[in-house]
Enzyme design. Sequence first.
Site, PDB file in Angstrom:
ATOM      1  N   GLY A   1       0.722  -1.256   0.109  1.00  0.00           N
ATOM      2  CA  GLY A   1       0.150   0.114  -0.170  1.00  0.00           C
ATOM      3  C   GLY A   1       0.863   1.370  -0.068  1.00  0.00           C
TER       4      GLY A   1
ATOM      5  N   LYS B   1       7.370  -0.839   6.803  1.00  0.00           N
ATOM      6  CA  LYS B   1       6.711   0.485   6.318  1.00  0.00           C
ATOM      7  C   LYS B   1       8.127   1.707   6.336  1.00  0.00           C
ATOM      8  CE  LYS B   1       3.870   3.792   7.849  1.00  0.00           C
ATOM      9  NZ  LYS B   1       2.549   4.122   8.839  1.00  0.00           N
TER      10      LYS B   1
ATOM     11  N   ASP C   1      -4.760   9.156  13.821  1.00  0.00           N
ATOM     12  CA  ASP C   1      -5.137   8.794  12.423  1.00  0.00           C
ATOM     13  C   ASP C   1      -6.055   7.440  12.474  1.00  0.00           C
ATOM     14  OD1 ASP C   1      -5.486   9.408   9.940  1.00  0.00           O
ATOM     15  OD2 ASP C   1      -3.375   8.484   9.480  1.00  0.00           O
TER      16      ASP C   1
ATOM     17  N   GLY D   1       0.363   4.921   1.218  1.00  0.00           N
ATOM     18  CA  GLY D   1      -0.643   6.047   1.893  1.00  0.00           C
ATOM     19  C   GLY D   1      -0.018   6.976   2.095  1.00  0.00           C
TER      20      GLY D   1
ATOM     21  N   THR E   1       5.141   4.338   2.152  1.00  0.00           N
ATOM     22  CA  THR E   1       5.031   2.967   1.595  1.00  0.00           C
ATOM     23  C   THR E   1       4.950   1.870   2.397  1.00  0.00           C
ATOM     24  OG1 THR E   1       5.947   4.342  -0.361  1.00  0.00           O
ATOM     25  CG2 THR E   1       5.469   2.013  -0.565  1.00  0.00           C
ATOM     26  N   VAL E   2       4.095   0.670   2.009  1.00  0.00           N
ATOM     27  CA  VAL E   2       4.293  -0.339   2.917  1.00  0.00           C
ATOM     28  C   VAL E   2       4.675  -1.507   2.141  1.00  0.00           C
ATOM     29  CG1 VAL E   2       3.368  -1.981   4.519  1.00  0.00           C
ATOM     30  CG2 VAL E   2       2.553   0.378   4.446  1.00  0.00           C
TER      31      VAL E   2
END
Length: 739
Positions: free
Chosen positions: A420, A441, A539, A422, A426-427
């Site tokens: 992903g 991550k 978050d 986000g 980046t992961v």
Amino acid sequence: MKKVQSLILVAIFFYLAYTQLVNGQPRKGCQTSCGNVSIEYPFGTSPGCYYADDPSFYLTCNETGNLLFGVIEVINMSHSGELRIKDEISYACYNSLGDLDRNLYYTYTLGNLSLSHKNKFNVVGCNALALLSTLGTENYSTGCLSTCNSPRRVNGDCHGAGCCRTDVSVPFHSESFETRPSRLENMTSVHGFNPCTYAFLAEDGSFHFNGLEDLKNLRNVNDFPVVLDWSIGNRTCDQVGNRSICSKNNSICFDSPPARRHGYNCKCIEGYEGNPYLSNEHGCQDIDECTTNSTIHKHNCSDPSTCRNKDRGFYCKCQSGYRLDTTTMSCTRKDFEWATILLGTTIGFLSILLVSSCVKQRRKNRKTTELQQKFFQQNGGGILVQRLSGGGTSNANIKIFTDESMKEATNGYEESRILGQGGQGTVYKGVLPDNSVVAIKKARLGGDSSQVEQFINEVLVLSQINHRNVVKLLGCCLETEVPLLVYEFINSGTLSDHLHGSLFGPSLTWEQRLRIAVEIAGTLAYLHSSASIPIIHRDVKTANILLDESLTTKVADFGASRLIPMDKEQLTTMVQGTLGYLDPEYYNTGLLNEKSDVYSFGVVLMELLSGQKALCFERPHQSKHIVSYFASATKENKVYEVIDAKVLTEDNKREIKEVARIAVECTRLMGEERPKMKEVAAELEGLRVTKDKHKWSDQYPEETENLVGVHIISAQGGSSTIGYDSIENVARLHIEAGC
Ligand SMILES: *[C@@H]1O[C@H](CO)[C@@H](O)[C@H](O)[C@H]1NC(C)=O
Ligand SMILES: *[C@@H]1O[C@H](CO)[C@@H](O)[C@H](O)[C@H]1NC(C)=O
Ligand SMILES: *[C@@H]1O[C@H](CO)[C@@H](O)[C@H](O)[C@H]1NC(C)=O
Ligand SMILES: *[C@@H]1O[C@H](CO)[C@@H](O)[C@H](O)[C@H]1NC(C)=O
Ligand SMILES: *[C@@H]1O[C@H](CO)[C@@H](O)[C@H](O)[C@H]1NC(C)=O
Ligand SMILES: *[C@@H]1O[C@H](CO)[C@@H](O)[C@H](O)[C@H]1NC(C)=O
Ligand SMILES: *[C@@H]1O[C@H](CO)[C@@H](O)[C@H](O)[C@H]1NC(C)=O
Ligand SMILES: *[C@@H]1O[C@H](CO)[C@@H](O)[C@H](O)[C@H]1NC(C)=O
Ligand SMILES: *[C@@H]1O[C@H](CO)[C@@H](O)[C@H](O)[C@H]1NC(C)=O
Ligand SMILES: *[C@@H]1O[C@H](CO)[C@@H](O)[C@H](O)[C@H]1NC(C)=O
Ligand SMILES: *[C@@H]1O[C@H](CO)[C@@H](O)[C@H](O)[C@H]1NC(C)=O
């Protein structure tokens, strides 16, 4: 009896002398010199020391140190078969009346030796006649005549005026010779300048006629050398064969000139020197050309140090890489063949290439290592190590990964490994060497040092949270420019995917949604209050709630999380979060407290209820934001209209209404008016318990034990988080919109 004994002794002596000479060799201890003359075998001065068959090799050495051959004095001898003797001058002198006054005629015994052709017969005198006569099996005479009437005709030549000279070719078997000068007539007229007539043999070149001086008196002049030839035996080399006395290995036999003599002589082979008639150490020996003083045998290597002796010769040994130039006998550098040059160049080139690439690689490696070290320090590695090694944080079970291991785990940050991308970074999906799957991550981190320390604190705190509904932080890597966080891998997607995506089969049931809500609320409550240092997630959103295979909630992404110091209710930070979930009060004031998470949770709850996204621009103007969407629906008492039709049943209507109420309470504008997370969790749990008739299993106490070390961290980390962020006015916001 005594006579017999002495006779036996004499016999033994002669026997010994004889046996020595049977082998052709002299006995030991022979006299080797007499006066200035060296005596060399086959000549000798005593029995057993000269060549036995032939008494003509017997010499005597008189008391004044003169070596004598018979009565003639010996000058020297040579191995090649010559013996030089001193010949005395024969003369006949006349008085003024012309009568013979006195004379001396010499007769020499030759034995088995013979007169050499090198000799000349010389006569000095005016009107003189002289004869050379030999006696033997053949009598022989030769002579010459010299005339002169006045001294005017005499010059330095020996061509007949006052002096004459003739070759000698006497038979070899002569036993003796005699020189006898005489006069042709009554020569009273020449008496004044030439009273005597002289006759003598002399080696060619040794006598130079001096004219009137010699005519006047030659008697006082020293004797001249005469050369006699000698040889061994009277047979040729072929005839004696291997019975010659030439020493066996290194000397060779040669015949005496057959016209003059019989017999043979010996000489050393080339490169050897010594007495060729001896086989002992005085016989022929190899000449060491490198050290000899003899100019004949000396080496001709230009550099004496390169000279090496060898049997029968020498060679000049050049050092490797050099060869001998035979015209100058000096060492010159070898010419390289083209192949050698090519090979050498190739090898040289390759090795240079290899070395330079090695050096480059090493420099690169060093550079990489230096950079890694730099990043490690910059990312707070030092602080982390210090904290980990210091006491009190023993519960912190965090692993520090290397840059290499991270690269290996993600296959060089391969694009296909991206899980992903986000707002938080980046992961990647990573596989560690023990085959465990992790999520790696890239954390976002500013360069300023207070943030670094804070980051490290958070890493430490998060690593200690061992809650079943929190994604576990396994470790970090600080050697990269952007620090990497390594989490446990949750593989069934996010809550957002389940609610809004189509990837995951049947949509969540109400029971599942309620359980998820309870789990999120419980986790947040735990973070806010149960932990000794409050943690604000900052978050909370459906995209950050992960679900595993059994749809168990895993709260993830604490990248923006902040720790609230013990003495603070709230703290001011740069506004950070996701639009739609962001607490408006926090957005307006920049003041962060736990109620911000409550607001976000309310939004998540609304999403669970409605199955709609937080922000949807397709909804009517007032309802774009899910909070206002719910608020207006509640106000108009049309709550069920906003609930997901897939989950709304008659059975759960009441529960849903209750949950919707909680959601609205959570999203109140003023933080103060919002319930605490603990209360929310309790209320939701209460709903679930009454519904499922199951006992609430209290998970908090057991989890609390896992946070023993946090006290120390909070005391250390507290100071740095006070005050405003340097970039407080810049909001870092993410928008996740769409229906
Ligand atoms: C030996 O030689 C030396 C010098 O060469 C000379 O003085 C001496 O008289 C010589 N001796 C004999 C016996 O010839
Ligand atoms: C040795 O011989 C030389 C030459 O013949 C002679 O002059 C000398 O007198 C001799 N000496 C003795 C001691 O006989
Ligand atoms: C022997 O003596 C002669 C004349 O004195 C000389 O020319 C010659 O070199 C000598 N030979 C040896 C081998 O000594
Ligand atoms: C000459 O040589 C022979 C042997 O070859 C020997 O018997 C003889 O006695 C020698 N003569 C003289 C005068 O030395
Ligand atoms: C050689 O001369 C000697 C003496 O003069 C003499 O006795 C002898 O017979 C001669 N020999 C011959 C072969 O003529
Ligand atoms: C030699 O000549 C002289 C004078 O010219 C003379 O007196 C003398 O007798 C001669 N002698 C002989 C042996 O003829
Ligand atoms: C050599 O000498 C020996 C003895 O003196 C003699 O019997 C023989 O005939 C001689 N040989 C030659 C070839 O002259
Ligand atoms: C000399 O040579 C003959 C054959 O040529 C051999 O039989 C003999 O043994 C040899 N003698 C020596 C002393 O070498
Ligand atoms: C001559 O050669 C024999 C063998 O061939 C060796 O034993 C002997 O030592 C040699 N002698 C010399 C003087 O070189
Ligand atoms: C060569 O001469 C030197 C002195 O000039 C001497 O010491 C040395 O022994 C001599 N070497 C030989 C082999 O004769
Ligand atoms: C050096 O000596 C060797 C053998 O002694 C000979 O063959 C060669 O010609 C010599 N060279 C010179 C340059 O004198």
